[in-house]
Design an enzyme around this catalytic site. Structure first.
Site, mmCIF file in Angstrom:
data_model
loop_
_atom_site.group_PDB
_atom_site.id
_atom_site.type_symbol
_atom_site.label_atom_id
_atom_site.label_comp_id
_atom_site.label_asym_id
_atom_site.label_seq_id
_atom_site.Cartn_x
_atom_site.Cartn_y
_atom_site.Cartn_z
ATOM 1 N N HIS A 121 1.335 3.962 1.891
ATOM 2 C CA HIS A 121 1.863 4.732 3.026
ATOM 3 C C HIS A 121 3.386 4.863 2.968
ATOM 4 O O HIS A 121 4.084 3.913 2.611
ATOM 5 C CB HIS A 121 1.438 4.097 4.357
ATOM 6 C CG HIS A 121 -0.008 4.354 4.685
ATOM 7 N ND1 HIS A 121 -0.717 3.604 5.584
ATOM 8 C CD2 HIS A 121 -0.863 5.306 4.217
ATOM 9 C CE1 HIS A 121 -1.963 4.073 5.665
ATOM 10 N NE2 HIS A 121 -2.072 5.097 4.836
ATOM 11 N N ASP A 148 -0.327 -3.877 6.209
ATOM 12 C CA ASP A 148 -0.987 -3.342 7.402
ATOM 13 C C ASP A 148 -2.462 -3.745 7.463
ATOM 14 O O ASP A 148 -3.281 -3.041 8.034
ATOM 15 C CB ASP A 148 -0.881 -1.804 7.437
ATOM 16 C CG ASP A 148 0.525 -1.338 7.772
ATOM 17 O OD1 ASP A 148 1.391 -2.186 8.064
ATOM 18 O OD2 ASP A 148 0.758 -0.111 7.746
ATOM 19 N N HIS A 178 4.270 -4.507 10.879
ATOM 20 C CA HIS A 178 4.756 -3.901 12.124
ATOM 21 C C HIS A 178 4.873 -4.914 13.255
ATOM 22 O O HIS A 178 4.114 -5.884 13.328
ATOM 23 C CB HIS A 178 3.804 -2.789 12.590
ATOM 24 C CG HIS A 178 3.770 -1.607 11.681
ATOM 25 N ND1 HIS A 178 4.635 -0.549 11.796
ATOM 26 C CD2 HIS A 178 2.972 -1.325 10.615
ATOM 27 C CE1 HIS A 178 4.375 0.348 10.853
ATOM 28 N NE2 HIS A 178 3.365 -0.105 10.118
ATOM 29 N N HIS A 233 0.853 -1.206 0.000
ATOM 30 C CA HIS A 233 0.000 0.000 0.000
ATOM 31 C C HIS A 233 0.874 1.236 0.000
ATOM 32 O O HIS A 233 2.082 1.162 0.182
ATOM 33 C CB HIS A 233 -1.004 -0.025 1.154
ATOM 34 C CG HIS A 233 -0.404 0.067 2.524
ATOM 35 N ND1 HIS A 233 0.411 -0.914 3.057
ATOM 36 C CD2 HIS A 233 -0.502 1.027 3.493
ATOM 37 C CE1 HIS A 233 0.770 -0.574 4.280
ATOM 38 N NE2 HIS A 233 0.245 0.612 4.565
ATOM 39 N N HIS A 259 -7.593 -0.567 5.354
ATOM 40 C CA HIS A 259 -6.526 0.284 5.913
ATOM 41 C C HIS A 259 -6.251 1.426 4.934
ATOM 42 O O HIS A 259 -6.281 2.592 5.294
ATOM 43 C CB HIS A 259 -5.290 -0.572 6.153
ATOM 44 C CG HIS A 259 -4.098 0.200 6.646
ATOM 45 N ND1 HIS A 259 -4.061 0.784 7.892
ATOM 46 C CD2 HIS A 259 -2.905 0.498 6.059
ATOM 47 C CE1 HIS A 259 -2.886 1.399 8.052
ATOM 48 N NE2 HIS A 259 -2.179 1.240 6.957
ATOM 49 N N ASP A 285 5.692 4.836 5.149
ATOM 50 C CA ASP A 285 6.531 3.888 5.902
ATOM 51 C C ASP A 285 6.568 2.501 5.233
ATOM 52 O O ASP A 285 7.139 1.552 5.787
ATOM 53 C CB ASP A 285 6.101 3.793 7.375
ATOM 54 C CG ASP A 285 4.708 3.233 7.564
ATOM 55 O OD1 ASP A 285 3.823 3.521 6.732
ATOM 56 O OD2 ASP A 285 4.497 2.498 8.552
ATOM 57 N N HIS A 286 5.994 2.394 4.037
ATOM 58 C CA HIS A 286 6.098 1.160 3.237
ATOM 59 C C HIS A 286 6.705 1.426 1.860
ATOM 60 O O HIS A 286 6.951 0.490 1.104
ATOM 61 C CB HIS A 286 4.713 0.508 3.076
ATOM 62 C CG HIS A 286 4.182 -0.007 4.382
ATOM 63 N ND1 HIS A 286 4.139 -1.349 4.698
ATOM 64 C CD2 HIS A 286 3.722 0.649 5.475
ATOM 65 C CE1 HIS A 286 3.659 -1.479 5.936
ATOM 66 N NE2 HIS A 286 3.406 -0.286 6.421
HETATM 67 ZN ZN LIG Z 1 -0.076 1.663 6.500
#
Ligand SMILES: [Zn+2]
Length: 255
Positions: free
Chosen positions: A58, A133, A171, A56, A114, A60-61
């Site tokens: 985001h 996530d 995570h 996805h 998400h 942090d990915h």
């Molecule tokens: Zn995420």
């Protein structure tokens, strides 16, 4: 030949994971939270990065994609429904598509909730799932772009994978997730045993994943919203499962 994986931490509590096909030498990074720890993992394993499989959009990915692609000229595979929000995408995929990594074959599962276009990758021959996530061990992602019904249906798709399938998530939240799960099912014996196992894993510096789908079915409250006892304990007997899920998610948001 069986797929190999290498797990490590990126940023503060993101998991990085490499998926390697020993037959062809192909190696994918599942998501790319940041380049440096992924480069370090490649050096450590001696594997050459050929692909990045994105779950996805985001940051942090995805923040490491540009640097890794510039260095390795790897292919970037990303969810069709949010590919325009991700830089450097070569191939966009969705539900039912096959992603090849050397001789390994992964199936794409749409899991919106998400984010609106979130996808997971499942490699049936090795029974390995990469769930970003959407599902966490003893938890699930926040419902940010979708709604609870959508997220519940996405989680059901993952719950329907084989019990002995192992999954890697985005995570390391398992310890906090267990503390919350006990507030929903204080008498869940399987959860109690898992809590002890996780305590031991973390004390010895180990990751708490991969976890198995079968274990999550018994222990993860977010996958148990259609259990009559869970619904009853929340005062929601007879309500649709997604409403029970929504209540559990809401309680976790406030936990
Ligand atoms: Zn995420």
């Amino acid at each position: 030949m069986a797929a190999q994986t290498y797990l490590f931490i990126c940023l503060k509590d993101n998991f990085g994971v490499l998926l390697h096909d020993p037959a062809s030498g192909a190696t994918a990074s599942i998501d790319a939270p940041e380049a440096a720890p992924i480069e370090a993992a490649l050096t450590k394993t001696g594997w050459r990065l050929t692909d990045i499989l994105v779950t996805h959009h985001h940051a942090d990915h995805t923040a490491g994609i540009g640097e890794l692609k510039a260095h390795h000229k790897c292919r970037v595979v990303a969810p069709r429904n949010e590919a325009r929000r991700i830089a450097h995408v070569d191939e966009s995929v969705g539900e039912g598509d096959t992603v090849r990594l050397g001789t390994l074959e992964g199936r794409v599962i749409d899991t919106p909730g998400h984010t609106a276009g979130h996808i997971c990758y499942f490699f049936p021959a090795d029974k390995l799932a990469f769930v970003g996530d959407t599902l966490f061990s003893i938890g699930c992602g926040r419902v940010i772009e979708g709604n609870p019904e959508m997220m519940w249906n996405s989680l059901l798709k993952l719950r329907n994978l084989p019990d002995d399938a192992r999954f890697y998530c985005g995570h390391e939240y398992t310890d906090a997730n267990i503390r919350f799960a006990k507030t929903i099912e204080p008498n869940n014996k399987a959860l109690e045993a898992r809590a002890e196992e996780v305590k031991r894993q973390l004390a010895s510096g180990k990751a708490t994943i991969p976890a198995s789908i079968g274990a999550e079915k018994a222990e993860n409250p977010f996958l148990r919203a259609d259990d009559v006892e869970v619904a009853k304990s929340l005062g929601l007997s007879g309500k649709p499962a997604w409403q029970v899920f929504a209540e559990i998610r809401e309680r976790k948001n406030r936990f």
